[in-house]
Scaffold this active site. Structure first.
Site, mmCIF file in Angstrom:
data_model
loop_
_atom_site.group_PDB
_atom_site.id
_atom_site.type_symbol
_atom_site.label_atom_id
_atom_site.label_comp_id
_atom_site.label_asym_id
_atom_site.label_seq_id
_atom_site.Cartn_x
_atom_site.Cartn_y
_atom_site.Cartn_z
ATOM 1 N N HIS A 46 14.149 66.399 70.724
ATOM 2 C CA HIS A 46 14.445 65.028 70.996
ATOM 3 C C HIS A 46 13.168 64.076 70.776
ATOM 4 O O HIS A 46 12.297 64.078 71.368
ATOM 5 C CB HIS A 46 14.985 64.403 72.250
ATOM 6 C CG HIS A 46 15.399 63.206 72.383
ATOM 7 N ND1 HIS A 46 16.588 62.581 71.810
ATOM 8 C CD2 HIS A 46 14.760 62.160 72.749
ATOM 9 C CE1 HIS A 46 16.531 61.371 71.833
ATOM 10 N NE2 HIS A 46 15.618 60.968 72.649
ATOM 11 N N HIS A 96 17.830 58.982 68.410
ATOM 12 C CA HIS A 96 17.521 60.207 68.082
ATOM 13 C C HIS A 96 17.205 60.136 66.827
ATOM 14 O O HIS A 96 18.046 59.982 65.834
ATOM 15 C CB HIS A 96 18.514 61.319 68.400
ATOM 16 C CG HIS A 96 18.077 62.785 68.049
ATOM 17 N ND1 HIS A 96 17.865 63.833 68.992
ATOM 18 C CD2 HIS A 96 17.433 63.285 66.887
ATOM 19 C CE1 HIS A 96 17.365 64.750 68.518
ATOM 20 N NE2 HIS A 96 17.054 64.689 67.272
ATOM 21 N N HIS A 98 16.838 60.151 62.966
ATOM 22 C CA HIS A 98 17.438 61.084 61.847
ATOM 23 C C HIS A 98 17.549 60.017 60.518
ATOM 24 O O HIS A 98 17.129 59.117 60.702
ATOM 25 C CB HIS A 98 19.319 61.067 62.335
ATOM 26 C CG HIS A 98 19.714 59.481 62.641
ATOM 27 N ND1 HIS A 98 19.732 59.007 63.706
ATOM 28 C CD2 HIS A 98 20.757 59.047 61.985
ATOM 29 C CE1 HIS A 98 20.265 57.961 63.719
ATOM 30 N NE2 HIS A 98 21.163 57.986 62.556
#
Ligand SMILES: [Zn+2]
Length: 117
Positions: A46, A96, A98
């Site tokens: 994470h 998160h 991405h």
């Protein structure tokens, strides 16, 4: 907190079509694509966003760049070009890190509704 990546994708609780997997990264086809080709790349650990990467993440940074190069080259061959996007802070719906690599015809609007043909 809305973190589908830690909760479901990375532990493989949702069936996704994997594009590539490295030691620290996971790339897969978006489960609800907004574009004809819509690939998502996430770190397995994470990390909130690009702005949270530090000098402790040198290996991950290299893996991210190598993966973006590899996947975008493939998408370029298939579609002639692509976009590479990551959002930071208030622009993120999922906190998160991405990346999206997308190309081809747009399938959905920003609100998730299907684009009328
Ligand atoms: Zn997470």
């Amino acid at each position: 907190m809305n973190d589908i990546y830690c909760d479901q994708i990375i532990p493989k609780l949702i069936d996704v079509e994997i594009v590539s997997e490295t030691g620290h990264l996971f790339a897969f086809h978006h489960t609800n694509p907004y574009w004809e080709r819509h690939i998502v790349i996430v770190p397995k650990d994470h990390i909130e966003s690009l702005s949270r990467l530090t000098e402790d993440h040198e290996l991950l940074k290299k893996e991210i760049m190598d993966t973006l190069i590899k996947i975008s080259s493939t998408v370029e061959k298939d579609f002639g070009g692509c976009s590479i996007v990551t959002n930071v802070g208030d622009q993120q719906t999922s906190k998160h890190l991405h990346w999206y690599i997308y190309a081809g015809r747009k399938l959905r609007n920003e609100d998730g509704t299907m684009v009328k043909i």
